[in-house]
Scaffold this motif. Structure first.
Motif, PDB file in Angstrom:
ATOM      1  N   THR A  70       0.821  -1.216   0.000  1.00 21.90           N
ATOM      2  CA  THR A  70       0.000   0.000   0.000  1.00 21.90           C
ATOM      3  C   THR A  70       0.850   1.258   0.000  1.00 21.90           C
ATOM      4  O   THR A  70       0.472   2.262  -0.611  1.00 21.90           O
ATOM      5  CB  THR A  70      -0.933   0.006   1.225  1.00 21.90           C
ATOM      6  OG1 THR A  70      -1.846  -1.090   1.133  1.00 21.90           O
ATOM      7  CG2 THR A  70      -1.723   1.304   1.326  1.00 21.90           C
ATOM      8  N   SER A  71       1.992   1.231   0.642  1.00 23.01           N
ATOM      9  CA  SER A  71       2.787   2.437   0.869  1.00 23.01           C
ATOM     10  C   SER A  71       3.185   3.124  -0.430  1.00 23.01           C
ATOM     11  O   SER A  71       3.298   2.490  -1.477  1.00 23.01           O
ATOM     12  CB  SER A  71       4.037   2.106   1.681  1.00 23.01           C
ATOM     13  OG  SER A  71       4.911   1.282   0.934  1.00 23.01           O
ATOM     14  N   ALA A  72       3.406   4.418  -0.336  1.00 23.79           N
ATOM     15  CA  ALA A  72       3.711   5.231  -1.523  1.00 23.79           C
ATOM     16  C   ALA A  72       5.015   4.831  -2.196  1.00 23.79           C
ATOM     17  O   ALA A  72       5.207   5.092  -3.387  1.00 23.79           O
ATOM     18  CB  ALA A  72       3.755   6.704  -1.138  1.00 23.79           C
ATOM     19  N   ASP A  73       5.935   4.185  -1.450  1.00 19.79           N
ATOM     20  CA  ASP A  73       7.234   3.805  -2.017  1.00 19.79           C
ATOM     21  C   ASP A  73       7.293   2.321  -2.366  1.00 19.79           C
ATOM     22  O   ASP A  73       8.365   1.712  -2.380  1.00 19.79           O
ATOM     23  CB  ASP A  73       8.361   4.163  -1.057  1.00 19.79           C
ATOM     24  CG  ASP A  73       8.224   3.466   0.292  1.00 19.79           C
ATOM     25  OD1 ASP A  73       7.180   2.814   0.523  1.00 19.79           O
ATOM     26  OD2 ASP A  73       9.162   3.569   1.108  1.00 19.79           O
ATOM     27  N   SER A  74       6.138   1.724  -2.677  1.00 23.53           N
ATOM     28  CA  SER A  74       6.082   0.276  -2.912  1.00 23.53           C
ATOM     29  C   SER A  74       6.674  -0.159  -4.241  1.00 23.53           C
ATOM     30  O   SER A  74       6.884  -1.355  -4.462  1.00 23.53           O
ATOM     31  CB  SER A  74       4.635  -0.221  -2.816  1.00 23.53           C
ATOM     32  OG  SER A  74       3.810   0.460  -3.745  1.00 23.53           O
ATOM     33  N   LEU A  75       6.938   0.796  -5.136  1.00 20.80           N
ATOM     34  CA  LEU A  75       7.552   0.465  -6.424  1.00 20.80           C
ATOM     35  C   LEU A  75       8.896   1.176  -6.559  1.00 20.80           C
ATOM     36  O   LEU A  75       8.942   2.406  -6.694  1.00 20.80           O
ATOM     37  CB  LEU A  75       6.628   0.851  -7.581  1.00 20.80           C
ATOM     38  CG  LEU A  75       5.382  -0.017  -7.740  1.00 20.80           C
ATOM     39  CD1 LEU A  75       4.455   0.555  -8.804  1.00 20.80           C
ATOM     40  CD2 LEU A  75       5.748  -1.464  -8.071  1.00 20.80           C
ATOM     41  N   PRO A  76       9.994   0.444  -6.519  1.00 21.17           N
ATOM     42  CA  PRO A  76      11.325   1.067  -6.601  1.00 21.17           C
ATOM     43  C   PRO A  76      11.538   1.854  -7.888  1.00 21.17           C
ATOM     44  O   PRO A  76      12.373   2.771  -7.928  1.00 21.17           O
ATOM     45  CB  PRO A  76      12.278  -0.137  -6.533  1.00 21.17           C
ATOM     46  CG  PRO A  76      11.499  -1.213  -5.850  1.00 21.17           C
ATOM     47  CD  PRO A  76      10.085  -1.013  -6.291  1.00 21.17           C
ATOM     48  N   ASP A  77      10.820   1.517  -8.963  1.00 20.73           N
ATOM     49  CA  ASP A  77      11.009   2.229 -10.229  1.00 20.73           C
ATOM     50  C   ASP A  77      10.281   3.569 -10.272  1.00 20.73           C
ATOM     51  O   ASP A  77      10.350   4.303 -11.261  1.00 20.73           O
ATOM     52  CB  ASP A  77      10.568   1.360 -11.410  1.00 20.73           C
ATOM     53  CG  ASP A  77       9.105   0.907 -11.307  1.00 20.73           C
ATOM     54  OD1 ASP A  77       8.364   1.463 -10.463  1.00 20.73           O
ATOM     55  OD2 ASP A  77       8.716  -0.004 -12.070  1.00 20.73           O
ATOM     56  N   GLY A  78       9.561   3.885  -9.178  1.00 18.99           N
ATOM     57  CA  GLY A  78       8.890   5.185  -9.096  1.00 18.99           C
ATOM     58  C   GLY A  78       7.550   5.270  -9.797  1.00 18.99           C
ATOM     59  O   GLY A  78       6.909   6.329  -9.781  1.00 18.99           O
ATOM     60  N   ASN A  79       7.103   4.191 -10.398  1.00 17.96           N
ATOM     61  CA  ASN A  79       5.796   4.194 -11.053  1.00 17.96           C
ATOM     62  C   ASN A  79       4.670   4.227 -10.017  1.00 17.96           C
ATOM     63  O   ASN A  79       4.877   3.849  -8.853  1.00 17.96           O
ATOM     64  CB  ASN A  79       5.641   2.947 -11.937  1.00 17.96           C
ATOM     65  CG  ASN A  79       6.380   3.091 -13.258  1.00 17.96           C
ATOM     66  OD1 ASN A  79       6.302   4.120 -13.911  1.00 17.96           O
ATOM     67  ND2 ASN A  79       7.121   2.057 -13.640  1.00 17.96           N
ATOM     68  N   PRO A  80       3.475   4.671 -10.406  1.00 20.28           N
ATOM     69  CA  PRO A  80       2.362   4.756  -9.450  1.00 20.28           C
ATOM     70  C   PRO A  80       1.876   3.374  -9.028  1.00 20.28           C
ATOM     71  O   PRO A  80       1.749   2.470  -9.869  1.00 20.28           O
ATOM     72  CB  PRO A  80       1.289   5.512 -10.227  1.00 20.28           C
ATOM     73  CG  PRO A  80       1.598   5.261 -11.666  1.00 20.28           C
ATOM     74  CD  PRO A  80       3.086   5.174 -11.750  1.00 20.28           C
ATOM     75  N   ASN A  81       1.638   3.212  -7.738  1.00 19.81           N
ATOM     76  CA  ASN A  81       1.074   1.947  -7.270  1.00 19.81           C
ATOM     77  C   ASN A  81      -0.457   2.008  -7.331  1.00 19.81           C
ATOM     78  O   ASN A  81      -1.033   2.984  -7.815  1.00 19.81           O
ATOM     79  CB  ASN A  81       1.577   1.614  -5.859  1.00 19.81           C
ATOM     80  CG  ASN A  81       0.962   2.499  -4.782  1.00 19.81           C
ATOM     81  OD1 ASN A  81       0.265   3.460  -5.080  1.00 19.81           O
ATOM     82  ND2 ASN A  81       1.218   2.172  -3.534  1.00 19.81           N
ATOM     83  N   HIS A  82      -1.123   0.975  -6.832  1.00 14.02           N
ATOM     84  CA  HIS A  82      -2.577   0.892  -6.991  1.00 14.02           C
ATOM     85  C   HIS A  82      -3.310   2.030  -6.279  1.00 14.02           C
ATOM     86  O   HIS A  82      -4.359   2.482  -6.733  1.00 14.02           O
ATOM     87  CB  HIS A  82      -3.097  -0.464  -6.509  1.00 14.02           C
ATOM     88  CG  HIS A  82      -3.118  -0.634  -5.022  1.00 14.02           C
ATOM     89  ND1 HIS A  82      -1.986  -0.914  -4.276  1.00 14.02           N
ATOM     90  CD2 HIS A  82      -4.139  -0.560  -4.130  1.00 14.02           C
ATOM     91  CE1 HIS A  82      -2.310  -1.020  -2.998  1.00 14.02           C
ATOM     92  NE2 HIS A  82      -3.604  -0.815  -2.879  1.00 14.02           N
ATOM     93  N   VAL A  83      -2.763   2.515  -5.157  1.00  9.47           N
ATOM     94  CA  VAL A  83      -3.429   3.605  -4.430  1.00  9.47           C
ATOM     95  C   VAL A  83      -3.408   4.882  -5.254  1.00  9.47           C
ATOM     96  O   VAL A  83      -4.425   5.584  -5.374  1.00  9.47           O
ATOM     97  CB  VAL A  83      -2.775   3.830  -3.049  1.00  9.47           C
ATOM     98  CG1 VAL A  83      -3.411   5.038  -2.346  1.00  9.47           C
ATOM     99  CG2 VAL A  83      -2.910   2.584  -2.184  1.00  9.47           C
ATOM    100  N   LEU A  84      -2.255   5.196  -5.834  1.00  6.15           N
ATOM    101  CA  LEU A  84      -2.160   6.396  -6.664  1.00  6.15           C
ATOM    102  C   LEU A  84      -2.997   6.251  -7.935  1.00  6.15           C
ATOM    103  O   LEU A  84      -3.656   7.213  -8.369  1.00  6.15           O
ATOM    104  CB  LEU A  84      -0.702   6.671  -7.026  1.00  6.15           C
ATOM    105  CG  LEU A  84      -0.432   7.974  -7.791  1.00  6.15           C
ATOM    106  CD1 LEU A  84      -1.038   9.179  -7.080  1.00  6.15           C
ATOM    107  CD2 LEU A  84       1.064   8.178  -7.987  1.00  6.15           C
ATOM    108  N   LEU A  85      -3.027   5.058  -8.509  1.00  9.42           N
ATOM    109  CA  LEU A  85      -3.862   4.827  -9.694  1.00  9.42           C
ATOM    110  C   LEU A  85      -5.344   4.984  -9.354  1.00  9.42           C
ATOM    111  O   LEU A  85      -6.116   5.551 -10.139  1.00  9.42           O
ATOM    112  CB  LEU A  85      -3.593   3.432 -10.267  1.00  9.42           C
ATOM    113  CG  LEU A  85      -2.223   3.234 -10.923  1.00  9.42           C
ATOM    114  CD1 LEU A  85      -1.992   1.758 -11.243  1.00  9.42           C
ATOM    115  CD2 LEU A  85      -2.078   4.090 -12.184  1.00  9.42           C
ATOM    116  N   LEU A  86      -5.749   4.509  -8.188  1.00  4.74           N
ATOM    117  CA  LEU A  86      -7.137   4.684  -7.748  1.00  4.74           C
ATOM    118  C   LEU A  86      -7.443   6.160  -7.490  1.00  4.74           C
ATOM    119  O   LEU A  86      -8.537   6.641  -7.805  1.00  4.74           O
ATOM    120  CB  LEU A  86      -7.412   3.859  -6.489  1.00  4.74           C
ATOM    121  CG  LEU A  86      -7.641   2.360  -6.688  1.00  4.74           C
ATOM    122  CD1 LEU A  86      -7.616   1.629  -5.357  1.00  4.74           C
ATOM    123  CD2 LEU A  86      -8.959   2.103  -7.415  1.00  4.74           C
ATOM    124  N   THR A  87      -6.478   6.874  -6.922  1.00 11.33           N
ATOM    125  CA  THR A  87      -6.650   8.310  -6.684  1.00 11.33           C
ATOM    126  C   THR A  87      -6.889   9.040  -8.003  1.00 11.33           C
ATOM    127  O   THR A  87      -7.802   9.883  -8.104  1.00 11.33           O
ATOM    128  CB  THR A  87      -5.410   8.890  -5.982  1.00 11.33           C
ATOM    129  OG1 THR A  87      -5.228   8.245  -4.727  1.00 11.33           O
ATOM    130  CG2 THR A  87      -5.556  10.396  -5.768  1.00 11.33           C
TER     131      THR A  87
END
Length: 254
Positions: A70-87
């Motif tokens: 869930t955390s904002a830094d869950s992808l080391p490549d800097g791409n948006p995770n599911h929370v940011l995509l849902l936002t």
């Protein structure tokens, strides 16, 4: 004779006047009493659920409480995770209406989340709290027993529901790349589902959704994972897509 008739009619007239006066007096008394009665206002019922508020254009706040996935830094490549995509999806579908708060934290179990529920969740007076946990609880360095998982998860849900304004949506985590580790996770997933039924809260069973797609050969799990435990960019996009489908078909009512 004429005098008697006149007296009779005068008498009748007096009786009518007296009766009319009594009726008017009663009306005045009733009016005075009514003036002291409390006014009754017609109040239109306000939407109470997240879905109702969303449908009527009212502002809503969602807090995503979880671990590394869930955390904002869950992808080391800097791409948006599911929370940011849902936002981004909420902003597109409901402009200027939905506020999302990411309360994900690396290495957290539900016991860690219980300790920060007030500071990281309730302080935002959310309308909806999405809780995702289970990976670290079953397999992480801070792993806890199934009984402790059940007890602490129940305590977190109770504290959120006690506010009287927040709804809860349980999201189960993804399965791992290891069959043995998934066997270890299963009792925790079972508790998550039982909690949803016990407390009459929502559940998006992502563990089951992803496991079903893997077994049906619809996806390659290896291609969706950055390591044994956590989704990569493709896996986070897959989680977003499945979560959005759940929200639009089962949770958000038109």
């Amino acid at each position: 004779m004429m005098l008697k008739k006149a007296s009779f009619f005068l008498f009748i007239a007096l009786i009518i006047i007296v009766i009319a006066g009594e009726k008017n007096l009663k009306n005045v008394q009733y009016s005075q009493q009514a003036a002291f009665l409390p006014e009754i206002e017609t109040v239109q019922a306000q939407p109470v659920s997240f879905s109702e508020k969303l449908a009527t254009g009212l502002p809503v706040t969602i807090v995503f409480l979880g671990d590394y996935v869930t955390s904002a830094d869950s992808l080391p490549d800097g791409n948006p995770n599911h929370v940011l995509l849902l936002t981004e999806w909420f902003n597109d579908q409901y402009p200027n209406q939905v506020t999302t708060i990411n309360a994900g934290m690396n290495a957290n179990t539900i016991s860690h989340m219980k300790e920060r529920i007030e500071s990281d969740v309730l302080t935002y007076t959310p309308d909806l709290v999405v809780i995702s946990t289970g990976l670290n609880d079953a397999l992480g360095a801070w792993k806890i027993s199934v009984d402790e998982y059940d007890k602490d998860y129940q305590a977190v849900i109770d504290e959120i529901l006690a506010t009287g304004r927040s709804e809860v949506l349980i999201r189960t985590p993804n399965p791992t790349n290891s069959v043995e580790k998934n066997k270890t996770m299963r009792p925790y997933m079972r508790v998550s589902r039982e909690l949803a039924k016990r407390d009459n809260v929502y559940v998006f069973d992502f563990y089951n959704v992803m496991a079903t797609d893997i077994h049906a050969k619809d996806i390659s799990q290896v291609a969706f994972m950055q390591n044994t435990f956590y989704p990569n960019t493709k896996g986070q996009a897959y989680l977003f897509d499945k979560f959005k489908t759940y929200l639009t078909t089962e949770f958000i009512q038109p």
